[in-house]
Write an enzyme that holds these catalytic residues in place. Sequence first.
Site, PDB file in Angstrom:
ATOM      1  N   GLU A 142       0.780  -1.014   0.013  1.00  0.00           N
ATOM      2  CA  GLU A 142       0.078   0.073  -0.007  1.00  0.00           C
ATOM      3  C   GLU A 142       0.977   1.278   0.023  1.00  0.00           C
ATOM      4  OE1 GLU A 142      -2.892  -0.249  -0.663  1.00  0.00           O
ATOM      5  OE2 GLU A 142      -3.325  -2.348  -0.315  1.00  0.00           O
ATOM      6  N   HIS A 148       3.154   6.567  -5.390  1.00  0.00           N
ATOM      7  CA  HIS A 148       3.258   6.923  -6.652  1.00  0.00           C
ATOM      8  C   HIS A 148       2.234   8.121  -6.544  1.00  0.00           C
ATOM      9  CE1 HIS A 148       1.687   4.908 -10.546  1.00  0.00           C
ATOM     10  NE2 HIS A 148       2.399   5.979 -10.833  1.00  0.00           N
TER      11      HIS A 148
END
Length: 358
Positions: A142, A148
Amino acid sequence: LSRLFQSLYGVALRPVELSPGEVWHPDVKKLEVVDETDGLLGWIYTDLFARRNKSSGAAHYTVRCSRRTDDDDDAGDLLPEENHMPLVEMSRQFEAGGRHRIPDGTFQLPVVVLLTEFTRAPSPSRGPAVLEWHEVLTLFHEMGHAMHSMIGRTEYQNVSGTRCATDFVELPSILMEHFLTSPAVLALFGAPPRASDADAVANHHEDPCRNIDTYGQILLAALDQTYHSRAAMDPTFDSTAALARLHGQRGIVPYVPGTSWQTQFGHLFGYGATYYSYLFDRAIAARVWRQLFVHDPLNRAMGERYKTEILKHGGGEDPWAMLGSLLNAPELVGGDEQAMREVGRWRIEEEVAVPGRH
């Protein structure tokens, strides 16, 4: 994790004091993400421990995406009615605190939430939380999504960070899992200093049922394709019968009559017709890991390259072109059938190349 991100990207995670009423539960913690050159990148709220009435599973939620804001035409925007102006002004003040200027322009800073259900929360009596191995793996996965979102800097919010092609979105998260196989990375977390101990911890990720899990993923990907094919448009289509037929044709565990497992397959919605992405990105992540990081997982030059060529662009660039450049693989740039077959070949090679795998 902060030590790892500092080594790879020059990015640190720092705890932040919460304002009254800012979070929905006392377990929630706030981290600011800071780049050593560009400064503040965004914020991550972590809600990691299980509790009654909390959503189950693990997920990364985007509250606010990054986007470029110095080209906004505030003066030319359609103004609301006069009685709504106080809310507009409140919104402007809030947004002003969430923008940051870097050499590329002024950007809205992203806000994300990481939600998991780890079993043991820290407490004064029991001390810090001790995570199971699968929980650490989940946290790394996660956090790959979160980074990202944090690093992505695009013109528009709808292509920022994880808002990219669905069969590309799991690459950063699955790649993060690979770092847990490295003794050098585990040493950042206070792993045993002896090489034999570190190797033992690093090998703990090997799951004796891994191949069965992979086969199950293939079966689910095939079921997803069936449910999103033209066959499903037939008025007589029966989703349970399709599941039973798939088990009969390709399953290693027989279908249990009277059950409808597909009703629990939540990814049919968010990942409709693209559930194969998990296997697809496992193949790509394995290749990125072996080509860029396997020999030196803390190599800053490789981390910076991955950061600037992949993470920074989110969905704003063609993923095939980015991968082709990163891996020096021109055969991928077209993103055609040949490119898909090439990625499939990597996966087969990865399975065969692992010592002791039969």
